[in-house]
Write a protein that holds these residues in place. Structure first.
Motif, PDB file in Angstrom:
ATOM      1  N   LEU A 179      37.787  35.543  46.117  1.00 43.20           N
ATOM      2  CA  LEU A 179      36.832  36.448  45.485  1.00 43.20           C
ATOM      3  C   LEU A 179      37.436  37.843  45.374  1.00 43.20           C
ATOM      4  CD1 LEU A 179      33.564  35.477  47.434  1.00 43.20           C
ATOM      5  CD2 LEU A 179      34.550  34.417  45.390  1.00 43.20           C
ATOM      6  N   CYS A 180      37.274  38.462  44.207  1.00 41.18           N
ATOM      7  CA  CYS A 180      37.691  39.861  44.069  1.00 41.18           C
ATOM      8  C   CYS A 180      36.896  40.668  45.093  1.00 41.18           C
ATOM      9  CB  CYS A 180      37.422  40.349  42.648  1.00 41.18           C
ATOM     10  SG  CYS A 180      37.806  42.079  42.437  1.00 41.18           S
ATOM     11  N   ALA A 181      35.588  40.425  45.104  1.00 39.96           N
ATOM     12  CA  ALA A 181      34.728  41.118  46.072  1.00 39.96           C
ATOM     13  C   ALA A 181      33.786  40.105  46.719  1.00 39.96           C
ATOM     14  CB  ALA A 181      33.903  42.188  45.368  1.00 39.96           C
TER      15      ALA A 181
ATOM     16  N   SER B  75      45.162  38.422  37.463  1.00 40.11           N
ATOM     17  CA  SER B  75      43.767  38.729  37.134  1.00 40.11           C
ATOM     18  C   SER B  75      43.606  40.185  36.732  1.00 40.11           C
ATOM     19  CB  SER B  75      42.869  38.444  38.344  1.00 40.11           C
ATOM     20  OG  SER B  75      43.059  37.118  38.765  1.00 40.11           O
ATOM     21  N   HIS B  76      44.161  41.098  37.552  1.00 37.50           N
ATOM     22  CA  HIS B  76      44.026  42.519  37.240  1.00 37.50           C
ATOM     23  C   HIS B  76      44.990  42.944  36.137  1.00 37.50           C
ATOM     24  CE1 HIS B  76      41.792  42.145  40.962  1.00 37.50           C
ATOM     25  NE2 HIS B  76      41.093  43.160  40.514  1.00 37.50           N
ATOM     26  N   SER B  77      45.995  42.124  35.850  1.00 38.49           N
ATOM     27  CA  SER B  77      46.894  42.408  34.730  1.00 38.49           C
ATOM     28  C   SER B  77      46.212  42.079  33.409  1.00 38.49           C
ATOM     29  CB  SER B  77      48.171  41.563  34.841  1.00 38.49           C
ATOM     30  OG  SER B  77      48.931  41.945  35.954  1.00 38.49           O
TER      31      SER B  77
ATOM     32  N   VAL C 270      44.894  35.910  42.954  1.00 35.80           N
ATOM     33  CA  VAL C 270      44.138  35.603  41.736  1.00 35.80           C
ATOM     34  C   VAL C 270      42.644  35.508  42.020  1.00 35.80           C
ATOM     35  CG1 VAL C 270      44.698  33.129  42.023  1.00 35.80           C
ATOM     36  CG2 VAL C 270      43.974  33.956  39.793  1.00 35.80           C
ATOM     37  N   ASP C 271      41.854  36.074  41.102  1.00 41.25           N
ATOM     38  CA  ASP C 271      40.397  36.081  41.267  1.00 41.25           C
ATOM     39  C   ASP C 271      39.781  34.751  40.829  1.00 41.25           C
ATOM     40  OD1 ASP C 271      40.798  38.759  41.846  1.00 41.25           O
ATOM     41  OD2 ASP C 271      39.574  39.547  40.192  1.00 41.25           O
ATOM     42  N   PHE C 272      38.983  34.177  41.720  1.00 37.20           N
ATOM     43  CA  PHE C 272      38.150  33.017  41.399  1.00 37.20           C
ATOM     44  C   PHE C 272      36.721  33.385  41.767  1.00 37.20           C
ATOM     45  CE2 PHE C 272      41.966  30.631  40.947  1.00 37.20           C
ATOM     46  CZ  PHE C 272      41.644  29.418  40.343  1.00 37.20           C
TER      47      PHE C 272
ATOM     48  N   VAL D 181      31.767  42.217  41.040  1.00 34.03           N
ATOM     49  CA  VAL D 181      32.962  42.925  40.567  1.00 34.03           C
ATOM     50  C   VAL D 181      33.835  41.939  39.792  1.00 34.03           C
ATOM     51  CG1 VAL D 181      34.966  44.322  41.231  1.00 34.03           C
ATOM     52  CG2 VAL D 181      32.944  44.323  42.700  1.00 34.03           C
ATOM     53  N   ASP D 182      34.324  42.366  38.634  1.00 26.83           N
ATOM     54  CA  ASP D 182      35.352  41.617  37.890  1.00 26.83           C
ATOM     55  C   ASP D 182      35.007  40.167  37.563  1.00 26.83           C
ATOM     56  OD1 ASP D 182      36.933  43.818  37.615  1.00 26.83           O
ATOM     57  OD2 ASP D 182      38.313  43.317  39.253  1.00 26.83           O
ATOM     58  N   GLY D 183      33.726  39.870  37.332  1.00 27.91           N
ATOM     59  CA  GLY D 183      33.332  38.511  36.926  1.00 27.91           C
ATOM     60  C   GLY D 183      34.071  38.023  35.683  1.00 27.91           C
TER      61      GLY D 183
HETATM   62 MN    MN Z   1      39.124  43.294  40.976  1.00 28.45          MN
END
Ligand code: MN
Ligand code: PEP
Length: 372
Positions: free
Chosen positions: A109-111, A290-292, A323-325, A334-336
């Motif tokens: 999770l990003c957050a 993900s953030h790229s 990596v965000d999942f 955040v960042d969905g």
């Molecule tokens: Mn993020």
């Protein structure tokens, strides 16, 4: 100049004392001693700082207790690769080996938002044989009214669940020294069920006071993200801040550069720097697709841009993928929009394996060619 002493040399031994006595009398030279406890042996290195140019390599090699001598260039003294430098390019943490020769995926999770989402994520990781994850508790946000992360309130359940699902390392950003204390305390209170890799985010790459504090502790390894608007050299020097304070368990993270030239991606993907960082330093290199990329856009072949850039980084020898999942991206705080779905995890890991295999075949082919 670095003097690498015989392994397991005892500080009270006559040769060690004789060596220190000699070094003390060298004019205009200061010494900094670094001990590193490995699984099998304790390594001691003495850094000589100052006017070392006049010192003879052969003479220094002959001093009591000295096994090897490395003459370092000015750049990245501790973390850099120097001529005839055989120092390690890896470290171990909580049973996981991080090095320039391996690869680990930190999907997560990003957050952290809910306990349920954390558990669903970790179960999916366990089912895929994963032992690392990312879980943001302290979130630096552009807008002061945006969700700032649950902070220390979520740490106990994040760590307990990590332990329950066999996760050995959780990557987690810290933005203040108090966060390091809170993490240490929460780990202790929950009986150290997992480990933490402290993340320095791109907004703090040059927060030198934070770097010094995080560098002074050697308990947790650190993932340092490249600064989004500074040169590679400046970011590598930021990593050196951590090491110069004593912590060499540093992974360097590429996460894209802020410029409109990367549009429509969130940032300009900079994974061509994977081999560059491996050449200039001894740090394992992480990529953050993900953030790229910042979105779930896909190519006409159906593959998400995020997967394409992961493949680019991994085929170039990346050692870690952050990596965000999210189990339910629409509900992510955040960042969905850039989160991958849990159903996509097996395919994601398969794609990483394909790229890694291709990297290994590339290096083997080169080695064959070089042999003639
Ligand atoms: Mn993020
Ligand atoms: C993150 O990884 O959650 C993050 C905020 O990354 P960055 O610092 O690279 O923006």
């Amino acid at each position: 100049m670095i003097l690498i002493l015989s392994p397991n040399i005892a500080p009270e031994s006559a040769e060690y004392q004789a060596l220190l006595g000699y070094l003390q009398h060298l004019p205009d030279i200061q010494t900094r001693i670094h001990h590193e406890q490995g699984t099998e042996q304790r390594l001691t290195e003495i850094y000589l700082i100052g006017r070392t140019a006049a010192l003879s390599l052969d003479y220094m090699k002959g001093l009591p207790g000295v096994e090897r001598v490395v003459r370092v260039s000015e750049e990245y003294r501790v973390l850099g690769r120097h001529q005839d430098d055989h120092r390690p390019t890896s470290f171990d943490y909580n049973g996981v080996h991080f090095g320039q020769d391996g690869l680990h995926v930190f999907a997560g999770l990003c957050a952290v938002d809910t306990r349920d989402h954390v558990e669903t994520m970790m179960r999916a990781l366990r089912d895929q044989g994963q032992v690392c994850t990312r879980m943001g508790a302290y979130k630096p946000r552009t807008n002061p009214y945006s969700f700032q992360g649950h902070g220390k309130a979520c740490l106990p359940y994040v760590f307990e669940l990590a332990g329950q699902y066999g996760i050995r390392v959780v990557a987690m950003e810290v933005t203040h020294e108090s966060h390091v204390d809170e993490i240490r305390e929460a780990l202790r209170e929950t009986g150290n069920p997992t480990g933490v890799m402290l993340q320095i985010g791109t907004r703090n790459t040059q927060n030198f006071e934070l770097l010094k504090i995080v560098g002074r502790q050697q308990e947790f390894p650190v993932l340092l993200k490249r600064g989004f608007g500074i040169t590679l050299d400046e970011s590598l020097n930021a990593a050196e801040y951590l090491a110069s304070e004593g912590n060499r368990k540093v992974v360097f993270g590429l996460r894209g550069m802020k410029t409109n030239m990367g549009d429509p991606h969130r940032n300009l993907v900079d994974f061509a720097h994977v081999p560059v960082v491996k050449r200039l330093t001894r740090m394992p290199v992480c990529i953050d697709p993900s953030h790229s990329v910042g979105s779930r856009a896909a190519g006409p072949d159906g593959l998400l841009d995020i997967l394409h850039v992961v493949a680019q980084g991994v085929i170039a020898g990346a050692n870690m993928v952050l990596v965000d999942f999210h189990p339910d991206p629409a509900k992510a705080l955040v960042d969905g929009p850039q989160a991958l779905l849990l159903e996509e995890l097996p395919h994601f890991l398969e794609d990483v394996r394909i790229a890694r295999e291709a990297y290994e075949r590339r290096t083997q082919a080169f080695a064959r060619l070089a042999q003639g």
